[in-house]
Enzyme design. Structure first.
Site, PDB file in Angstrom:
ATOM      1  N   ARG A 130      -6.790  -8.361  -1.125  1.00 49.18           N
ATOM      2  CA  ARG A 130      -7.253  -7.024  -0.720  1.00 49.18           C
ATOM      3  C   ARG A 130      -8.555  -6.564  -1.368  1.00 49.18           C
ATOM      4  NH1 ARG A 130      -5.090  -3.334   1.880  1.00 49.18           N
ATOM      5  NH2 ARG A 130      -5.112  -1.656   0.351  1.00 49.18           N
ATOM      6  N   ARG A 154       1.230   1.255   8.237  1.00 47.63           N
ATOM      7  CA  ARG A 154       1.901   1.245   6.939  1.00 47.63           C
ATOM      8  C   ARG A 154       2.829   2.448   6.861  1.00 47.63           C
ATOM      9  NH1 ARG A 154      -1.193   2.477   1.203  1.00 47.63           N
ATOM     10  NH2 ARG A 154      -0.278   4.524   1.454  1.00 47.63           N
ATOM     11  N   ASP A 212       3.264  -0.171   0.884  1.00 45.67           N
ATOM     12  CA  ASP A 212       2.576  -0.292  -0.412  1.00 45.67           C
ATOM     13  C   ASP A 212       3.527   0.131  -1.522  1.00 45.67           C
ATOM     14  OD1 ASP A 212       0.806  -0.349  -2.510  1.00 45.67           O
ATOM     15  OD2 ASP A 212      -0.749   0.837  -1.502  1.00 45.67           O
ATOM     16  N   ASN A 236     -13.047   5.767  -7.461  1.00 43.63           N
ATOM     17  CA  ASN A 236     -12.266   7.004  -7.420  1.00 43.63           C
ATOM     18  C   ASN A 236     -11.858   7.476  -8.810  1.00 43.63           C
ATOM     19  OD1 ASN A 236     -10.921   9.134  -6.272  1.00 43.63           O
ATOM     20  ND2 ASN A 236      -9.297   7.912  -5.317  1.00 43.63           N
ATOM     21  N   GLU A 241      -6.477  -4.720  -4.501  1.00 39.46           N
ATOM     22  CA  GLU A 241      -7.428  -3.614  -4.301  1.00 39.46           C
ATOM     23  C   GLU A 241      -8.094  -3.198  -5.608  1.00 39.46           C
ATOM     24  OE1 GLU A 241      -4.741  -0.709  -2.522  1.00 39.46           O
ATOM     25  OE2 GLU A 241      -4.747   0.415  -4.385  1.00 39.46           O
ATOM     26  N   HIS A 258      -9.021  -3.558   1.333  1.00 41.18           N
ATOM     27  CA  HIS A 258      -8.734  -2.160   1.021  1.00 41.18           C
ATOM     28  C   HIS A 258      -9.720  -1.283   1.806  1.00 41.18           C
ATOM     29  CE1 HIS A 258      -8.451   0.868  -2.611  1.00 41.18           C
ATOM     30  NE2 HIS A 258      -7.529   1.139  -1.702  1.00 41.18           N
ATOM     31  N   GLU A 299       2.686  -4.610  -0.332  1.00 42.77           N
ATOM     32  CA  GLU A 299       1.451  -4.570  -1.120  1.00 42.77           C
ATOM     33  C   GLU A 299       1.722  -4.219  -2.573  1.00 42.77           C
ATOM     34  OE1 GLU A 299      -1.346  -1.878   0.665  1.00 42.77           O
ATOM     35  OE2 GLU A 299      -2.393  -1.632  -1.240  1.00 42.77           O
ATOM     36  N   ASP A 300       0.985  -4.848  -3.467  1.00 42.66           N
ATOM     37  CA  ASP A 300       1.036  -4.552  -4.903  1.00 42.66           C
ATOM     38  C   ASP A 300       2.462  -4.318  -5.414  1.00 42.66           C
ATOM     39  OD1 ASP A 300      -1.716  -4.801  -5.327  1.00 42.66           O
ATOM     40  OD2 ASP A 300      -2.094  -2.717  -4.758  1.00 42.66           O
ATOM     41  N   HIS A 338      -2.009   4.728   8.054  1.00 42.58           N
ATOM     42  CA  HIS A 338      -0.852   5.126   7.252  1.00 42.58           C
ATOM     43  C   HIS A 338       0.050   6.106   8.001  1.00 42.58           C
ATOM     44  CE1 HIS A 338      -3.233   4.475   3.248  1.00 42.58           C
ATOM     45  NE2 HIS A 338      -3.306   3.442   4.050  1.00 42.58           N
ATOM     46  N   TRP A 347       0.926   4.049 -11.978  1.00 41.95           N
ATOM     47  CA  TRP A 347       0.786   4.868 -10.765  1.00 41.95           C
ATOM     48  C   TRP A 347       0.444   3.960  -9.600  1.00 41.95           C
ATOM     49  CZ3 TRP A 347      -3.281   6.097  -7.325  1.00 41.95           C
ATOM     50  CH2 TRP A 347      -2.889   7.001  -6.300  1.00 41.95           C
ATOM     51  N   ASP A 372     -11.223   6.918  -0.057  1.00 41.10           N
ATOM     52  CA  ASP A 372     -12.016   7.097  -1.272  1.00 41.10           C
ATOM     53  C   ASP A 372     -13.081   6.020  -1.461  1.00 41.10           C
ATOM     54  OD1 ASP A 372      -8.886   6.451  -2.301  1.00 41.10           O
ATOM     55  OD2 ASP A 372     -10.386   5.033  -3.032  1.00 41.10           O
ATOM     56  N   HIS A 427       2.589  -0.003  -4.650  1.00 37.28           N
ATOM     57  CA  HIS A 427       1.653   0.607  -5.609  1.00 37.28           C
ATOM     58  C   HIS A 427       2.019   0.329  -7.062  1.00 37.28           C
ATOM     59  CE1 HIS A 427      -1.697   3.474  -6.327  1.00 37.28           C
ATOM     60  NE2 HIS A 427      -2.021   3.072  -5.110  1.00 37.28           N
ATOM     61  N   TYR A 467       4.178   8.053  -4.362  1.00 37.59           N
ATOM     62  CA  TYR A 467       2.869   7.573  -3.913  1.00 37.59           C
ATOM     63  C   TYR A 467       2.774   7.576  -2.379  1.00 37.59           C
ATOM     64  CZ  TYR A 467      -0.597   4.513  -2.094  1.00 37.59           C
ATOM     65  OH  TYR A 467      -1.623   4.035  -1.324  1.00 37.59           O
ATOM     66  N   GLU A 491      -7.720  -2.309   6.330  1.00 31.54           N
ATOM     67  CA  GLU A 491      -7.161  -0.959   6.224  1.00 31.54           C
ATOM     68  C   GLU A 491      -8.179   0.064   6.721  1.00 31.54           C
ATOM     69  OE1 GLU A 491      -6.361   0.254   2.179  1.00 31.54           O
ATOM     70  OE2 GLU A 491      -4.958   1.804   2.818  1.00 31.54           O
TER      71      GLU A 491
HETATM   72  C1  GCO Z   1      -4.277   1.829  -0.510  1.00 34.07           C
HETATM   73  C2  GCO Z   1      -4.422   2.287  -1.916  1.00 34.07           C
HETATM   74  C3  GCO Z   1      -4.953   3.660  -2.116  1.00 34.07           C
HETATM   75  C4  GCO Z   1      -5.301   3.825  -3.595  1.00 34.07           C
HETATM   76  C5  GCO Z   1      -6.557   4.589  -3.749  1.00 34.07           C
HETATM   77  C6  GCO Z   1      -6.962   4.733  -5.176  1.00 34.07           C
HETATM   78  O1  GCO Z   1      -3.491   0.936  -0.306  1.00 34.07           O
HETATM   79  O2  GCO Z   1      -4.998   2.337   0.325  1.00 34.07           O
HETATM   80  O3  GCO Z   1      -3.325   1.958  -2.685  1.00 34.07           O
HETATM   81  O4  GCO Z   1      -4.085   4.652  -1.666  1.00 34.07           O
HETATM   82  O5  GCO Z   1      -4.280   4.443  -4.296  1.00 34.07           O
HETATM   83  O6  GCO Z   1      -7.549   3.958  -3.005  1.00 34.07           O
HETATM   84  O7  GCO Z   1      -8.253   5.208  -5.267  1.00 34.07           O
HETATM   85 MG    MG Z   2      -2.708   0.045  -2.028  1.00 36.43          MG
END
Ligand code: GCO
Ligand code: MG
Length: 402
Positions: free
Chosen positions: A283, A147, A210, A37, A262, A312, A236-237, A122, A402, A316, A212, A159, A339
């Site tokens: 992930r 989620r 997430d 992406n 991811e 993941h 997540e993350d 989501h 981000w 995208d 993020h 996000y 996911e």
């Molecule tokens: C998720 C991810 C996505 C990413 C995206 C970036 O958990 O699905 O965090 O939202 O931000 O795939 O390309």
């Molecule tokens: Mg994510």
């Protein structure tokens, strides 16, 4: 048996996708996803200019040898561009092997370990009420794991929350969107969202979230600890993971399960996280982590430490990646969750697919190979459009994760 053609197709049916199509001398074809992406053309060039010429004349049955050839033979190892390109080759070759054998990919891997694959979607909203509404819609569609993401009071954007009524799509055409971030506002608000979900829907549904990459380790520890009563399936993350040691600190403070990876490309990115049992779900995906061949190695390593998969599956990554992932998920013994973010309607037409969705679960289908193809004539009607992921800045302008 020989490879006679390898071509890269870049298209934008609702968003950009990079697809590799390999053709053999007996007319069998295989496709692989190479979408990264916001950096799509870098992988397209890696494939077109460097890997495709080396594929011509090779035996497509030698999947392992070709994987090693492209991994070790490049000298420059790892990284998202390299590993996505290798993944596309690998996915296409597994597709071809399945077609030759007359078997779906999951059978080649060792057969099904379960009846179907639990997926999560989501639920997003500008405020808690809207998020609860979308949560309810997805529950009615049958999802067993959802989620929740939500706008944060006092923050202009955040996000995971779509603009208007459109489905969430992070990339913007031509120029990256600038979003702002306040850890203080987020940490104050997030526990209220989870409490509201549990108050309305109870505990009979998996709740995920997430972060993020936005928090520091100690902030992530505080978040995990403060929401333990909400019993999340995972957070997540919570913090960026270049420094795998950082997760030790989070682990010392909370039993909220953690999912990471991811953005990882190889086993080396998560070796310590897995070995020290600093995470619960890994992930990494088929596309970004070197295809079925390498993802299988990561999963086998993770199994030793009771870490499960949570691949993941955003919109995208192309439907080709989704198809391959579902075969992998049906087989992998230490499966956790998959996911499934869904796709824009034109993308589902450009990529005819054998997978099915039923009652919160998916099945890859019984078609030989991974069961996803590309309609090249249709794809040609959706040319590439440059797009970027957003960036985040703190309220004083400092660039953030981000
Ligand atoms: C998720 C991810 C996505 C990413 C995206 C970036 O958990 O699905 O965090 O939202 O931000 O795939 O390309
Ligand atoms: Mg994510």
């Amino acid at each position: 048996m020989k490879i006679v053609d390898a071509k890269v197709i870049v298209c934008c049916p609702g968003r950009n996708f990079v697809t590799l199509k390999i053709v053999t001398d007996d007319g069998v074809t295989g496709v692989g996803d190479a979408t990264l992406n916001g950096r799509e053309l870098a992988v397209a060039s890696y494939l077109r200019d460097h890997l495709c010429p080396l594929l011509i004349g090779r035996d497509p049955r030698r999947i392992e040898d070709l994987w090693q050839y492209f991994y070790k033979g490049a000298y420059w190892r790892r990284g998202p561009v390299t590993m996505s390109a290798i993944a596309a080759v690998d996915m296409a070759l597994w597709d071809i092997k399945g077609k030759h054998a007359g078997m779906p990919l999951y059978q080649l891997l060792g057969g099904a370990s379960r009846e179907h694959v639990m997926v999560y979607c989501h639920a997003t909203g500008r405020d808690i009420a809207e998020t609860l509404d979308t949560f309810e819609q997805h529950r009615a569609e049958g999802f067993k794991a959802i989620r929740a993401q939500c706008g944060v009071p006092g923050m202009k954007s955040v996000y995971g929350v779509a603009k208007g009524n459109a489905a969430y799509e992070p990339a913007t055409k031509d120029w990256p969107e600038e979003q702002s971030w306040s850890t203080e506002k987020y940490l104050d608000f997030a526990p209220k969202l989870f409490a509201a979900v549990r108050a309305k829907f109870g505990f009979d549904i998996h709740l995920l979230h997430d972060v993020h990459h936005r928090l520091t380790p100690i902030e992530a520890a505080r978040l995990g600890k403060s929401v333990e009563d909400c019993r999340l399936f995972w957070i997540e993350d919570p913090t960026p993971a270049e420094n795998q040691d950082a997760f030790r600190l989070i682990r010392q403070h909370t039993v909220t399960p953690i999912a990471v990876g991811e953005v990882f490309n190889t086993l080396w990115d998560c070796k310590q996280l897995i070995e020290e049992q600093l995470i619960d779900y890994i992930r990494t995906t088929v596309t970004h982590a070197g295809g079925i061949t390498h993802l299988r190695r990561i999963a086998d390593f993770a199994a030793i430490y009771q870490v499960r998969t949570g691949c993941h599956g955003p919109s995208d990554l192309s439907p080709v990646s989704m198809g391959a992932a579902l075969h992998f998920d049906l087989w992998v013994p230490n499966f956790g969750l998959q996911e499934y973010m869904g796709y824009p309607a034109p993308a589902l037409e450009v990529f005819p697919h054998a997978w099915t969705f039923h009652d919160g679960t998916m099945h890859p289908g019984e078609v030989p190979g991974h069961g996803v193809d590309i309609d090249e004539a249709l794809a040609a009607r959706y040319p590439y459009e440059r797009a970027y992921l957003p960036v985040a800045r703190l309220e004083d302008g400092t660039l953030w994760n981000w």
